[in-house]
Write a protein that holds these residues in place. Structure first.
Motif, short mmCIF file in Angstrom:
data_model
loop_
_atom_site.label_atom_id
_atom_site.label_comp_id
_atom_site.label_asym_id
_atom_site.label_seq_id
_atom_site.Cartn_x
_atom_site.Cartn_y
_atom_site.Cartn_z
N LYS A 268 0.82 -1.21 0.00
CA LYS A 268 0.00 0.00 0.00
C LYS A 268 0.85 1.26 0.00
CE LYS A 268 -3.92 2.16 2.38
NZ LYS A 268 -4.88 2.03 3.51
N GLN A 269 1.99 1.19 0.65
CA GLN A 269 2.86 2.35 0.76
C GLN A 269 3.54 2.71 -0.56
OE1 GLN A 269 5.63 1.52 3.93
NE2 GLN A 269 4.07 1.63 5.54
N CYS A 270 3.63 1.73 -1.47
CA CYS A 270 4.42 2.01 -2.68
C CYS A 270 3.65 1.92 -4.00
CB CYS A 270 5.67 1.13 -2.72
SG CYS A 270 5.43 -0.60 -2.35
N VAL A 271 2.38 1.54 -3.98
CA VAL A 271 1.62 1.57 -5.24
C VAL A 271 1.21 3.02 -5.55
CG1 VAL A 271 0.73 -0.78 -5.04
CG2 VAL A 271 -0.59 1.11 -4.09
N ASP A 272 0.96 3.28 -6.81
CA ASP A 272 0.52 4.62 -7.21
C ASP A 272 -0.80 4.96 -6.52
OD1 ASP A 272 2.70 4.90 -8.84
OD2 ASP A 272 1.65 4.29 -10.67
N LYS A 273 -0.97 6.22 -6.24
CA LYS A 273 -2.16 6.67 -5.50
C LYS A 273 -3.46 6.51 -6.29
CE LYS A 273 0.42 7.77 -2.06
NZ LYS A 273 0.46 6.83 -0.91
N ASP A 274 -3.35 6.41 -7.62
CA ASP A 274 -4.57 6.27 -8.42
C ASP A 274 -5.06 4.82 -8.50
OD1 ASP A 274 -2.46 5.39 -9.93
OD2 ASP A 274 -3.11 6.36 -11.79
N VAL A 275 -4.32 3.90 -7.88
CA VAL A 275 -4.74 2.49 -7.84
C VAL A 275 -5.77 2.30 -6.73
CG1 VAL A 275 -3.96 0.12 -7.36
CG2 VAL A 275 -2.53 1.66 -8.74
N ASP A 276 -6.83 1.59 -7.04
CA ASP A 276 -7.84 1.26 -6.02
C ASP A 276 -7.26 0.15 -5.16
OD1 ASP A 276 -9.99 0.44 -4.48
OD2 ASP A 276 -11.43 0.44 -6.13
N PHE A 277 -6.54 0.54 -4.12
CA PHE A 277 -5.80 -0.45 -3.35
C PHE A 277 -6.72 -1.42 -2.62
CE2 PHE A 277 -3.55 -2.17 0.31
CZ PHE A 277 -2.45 -2.72 -0.34
N ALA A 278 -7.85 -0.95 -2.15
CA ALA A 278 -8.79 -1.84 -1.45
C ALA A 278 -9.23 -2.98 -2.37
CB ALA A 278 -9.99 -1.06 -0.96
N ALA A 279 -9.48 -2.64 -3.64
CA ALA A 279 -9.89 -3.67 -4.60
C ALA A 279 -8.74 -4.62 -4.91
CB ALA A 279 -10.39 -3.02 -5.88
N LEU A 280 -7.54 -4.07 -5.05
CA LEU A 280 -6.36 -4.90 -5.30
C LEU A 280 -6.14 -5.89 -4.16
CD1 LEU A 280 -2.85 -3.67 -6.51
CD2 LEU A 280 -3.09 -5.32 -4.68
N GLU A 281 -6.17 -5.36 -2.93
CA GLU A 281 -5.93 -6.22 -1.77
C GLU A 281 -7.00 -7.30 -1.64
OE1 GLU A 281 -5.20 -6.03 3.08
OE2 GLU A 281 -5.54 -4.17 1.95
N LYS A 282 -8.24 -6.93 -1.88
CA LYS A 282 -9.33 -7.91 -1.79
C LYS A 282 -9.12 -9.03 -2.80
CE LYS A 282 -14.42 -8.23 -1.99
NZ LYS A 282 -14.51 -9.28 -3.03
N GLU A 283 -8.78 -8.67 -4.04
CA GLU A 283 -8.59 -9.68 -5.07
C GLU A 283 -7.40 -10.57 -4.76
OE1 GLU A 283 -8.74 -9.52 -9.80
OE2 GLU A 283 -6.85 -8.67 -9.03
N TRP A 284 -6.28 -9.97 -4.38
CA TRP A 284 -5.08 -10.78 -4.14
C TRP A 284 -5.19 -11.65 -2.89
CZ3 TRP A 284 0.05 -7.90 -5.74
CH2 TRP A 284 0.03 -7.70 -7.13
N ARG A 285 -5.89 -11.16 -1.87
CA ARG A 285 -6.11 -12.02 -0.70
C ARG A 285 -6.97 -13.22 -1.08
NH1 ARG A 285 -4.77 -10.58 4.52
NH2 ARG A 285 -4.04 -8.44 4.87
N GLU A 286 -7.93 -13.01 -1.94
CA GLU A 286 -8.76 -14.13 -2.41
C GLU A 286 -7.94 -15.11 -3.24
OE1 GLU A 286 -11.87 -12.21 -4.55
OE2 GLU A 286 -13.02 -11.67 -2.75
N MET A 287 -6.90 -14.62 -3.89
CA MET A 287 -6.06 -15.46 -4.72
C MET A 287 -4.99 -16.21 -3.93
SD MET A 287 -7.16 -15.40 -7.78
CE MET A 287 -8.77 -15.31 -6.99
N PHE A 288 -4.80 -15.87 -2.66
CA PHE A 288 -3.75 -16.50 -1.87
C PHE A 288 -3.87 -18.02 -1.87
CE2 PHE A 288 -2.33 -18.36 2.15
CZ PHE A 288 -1.00 -17.97 2.16
N ALA A 289 -5.03 -18.54 -1.50
CA ALA A 289 -5.22 -20.00 -1.44
C ALA A 289 -5.12 -20.63 -2.83
CB ALA A 289 -6.56 -20.34 -0.80
N PHE A 290 -5.59 -19.92 -3.86
CA PHE A 290 -5.51 -20.44 -5.23
C PHE A 290 -4.04 -20.53 -5.69
CE2 PHE A 290 -9.92 -19.25 -5.07
CZ PHE A 290 -10.55 -20.16 -5.89
#
Length: 326
Positions: A268-290
């Protein structure tokens, strides 16, 4: 091998010119490459600012000897492509100090040989290697991965593997066929498609195991090497592979949740500010087990007795298969 015996004159001239050195001496072999495909050697230099460089010398064998018996034409072609990708990576991509990699000084290829001349990370202060790690060292590697993934978020993997990682399903049909777990085998394609359909993609290291990280003396800064399987994909692929490389099942059960939180804090500290970080984190956390199960699938076909096929991995695979049935 050529380098550890008498070096080819053309290689010597190329290296001396690239480094601005007056002479060189072949030093110690750092390691042999997988399946007898070459070696990594340190060279000592005179007459320039660099005391040494590291050479990755690839020479395709007439008959490869795979450590666990996977010597096939497909395996050979995959390795050849991996060294082409790595050379392209070092020559065309760069990172910053927060995700340090060795500088490529020059590279060449001729026939069945390739040569990559790299900055010596030991001389640059990253001279520590670890076979076991504490939390601060794990966190240093996760911070490297977070900065790397942020740097290349939404960057097309031009010249790299379209889908990174060495266990990518499309490149591993033999291992899939060898699997005994029919239930997981049946959904392997679904898992692969779900990972590849991620909205938020980056460039992944592709082989981010502990052995490919070089630590500073303080053990709080790291650099990474070995970019043979760098390519596009979900950042979780690197994260799960790294965590699985340095923790057993008990440590995973205890520490993974907190370490994942740390990774996303760094990201979160290093992605561009225009990135929807909440959406990114939600998607990647869902992908963890996959992502974890995707690598588990590879191991089941490649080496069914591997120590990483443990209770933690099996539990995540069960969760994924349950989700796919819903």
């Amino acid at each position: 091998m050529v380098l550890s015996a008498e070096m080819k004159e053309e290689y010597r001239d190329l290296i001396l010119k690239a480094c601005g050195a007056s002479s060189l001496r072949v030093g110690s072999r750092i390691q042999s490459l997988w399946s007898g495909y070459g070696e990594i050697v340190r060279l000592h230099l005179e007459g320039c600012e660099r005391p040494s460089v590291v050479i990755k010398h690839i020479k395709f064998p007439t008959e490869a000897e795979h450590p666990v018996g996977w010597s096939t034409d497909r395996s050979h072609l995959r390795k050849v492509r991996s060294y082409q990708v790595e050379t392209h990576w070092y020559q065309n991509y760069s990172t910053g100090p927060s995700c340090r990699t060795p500088t490529c000084l020059t590279a060449c290829s001729s026939g069945d040989e390739m040569l990559i001349v790299l900055e010596d990370l030991d001389a640059a202060g990253y001279d520590q290697r670890r076979t076991c790690v504490k939390d601060r060292e794990i966190m240093a590697c996760l911070s490297w991965l977070a900065h790397f993934h942020a740097l290349f978020l939404s960057v097309a993997p031009e010249g790299l593997w379209p889908v990174g990682t060495y266990w990518h399903l499309e490149t591993r049909p033999d291992e899939l066929e060898a699997m005994d777990n029919t239930e997981l085998k049946a959904v392997a394609g679904d898992i692969d498609r779900i990972l590849n359909k991620c909205h938020y993609k980056t460039i992944v290291h592709g082989d981010a195991k502990l052995a490919n990280f070089c630590f500073s003396g303080s053990r709080e800064d790291v650099a990474a090497v070995d970019f043979q399987y760098v390519g596009g994909g979900c950042g979780m692929k690197d994260v799960v592979y790294f965590l699985g490389s340095c923790m057993d099942e008990r440590e995973c059960e205890k520490s993974v949740p907190g370490l994942l939180d740390y990774y996303f804090t760094q990201l979160k500290q290093c992605v561009d500010k225009d990135v929807d970080f909440a959406a990114l984190e939600k998607e990647w956390r869902e992908m963890f087990a996959f992502a974890w199960t995707d690598f588990h699938r590879f191991l089941l076909g490649w080496m069914p007795g591997h120590w990483k096929i443990n209770r933690y991995s099996k539990q995540l695979a069960k969760q994924v298969m349950h989700k796919l049935k819903l």
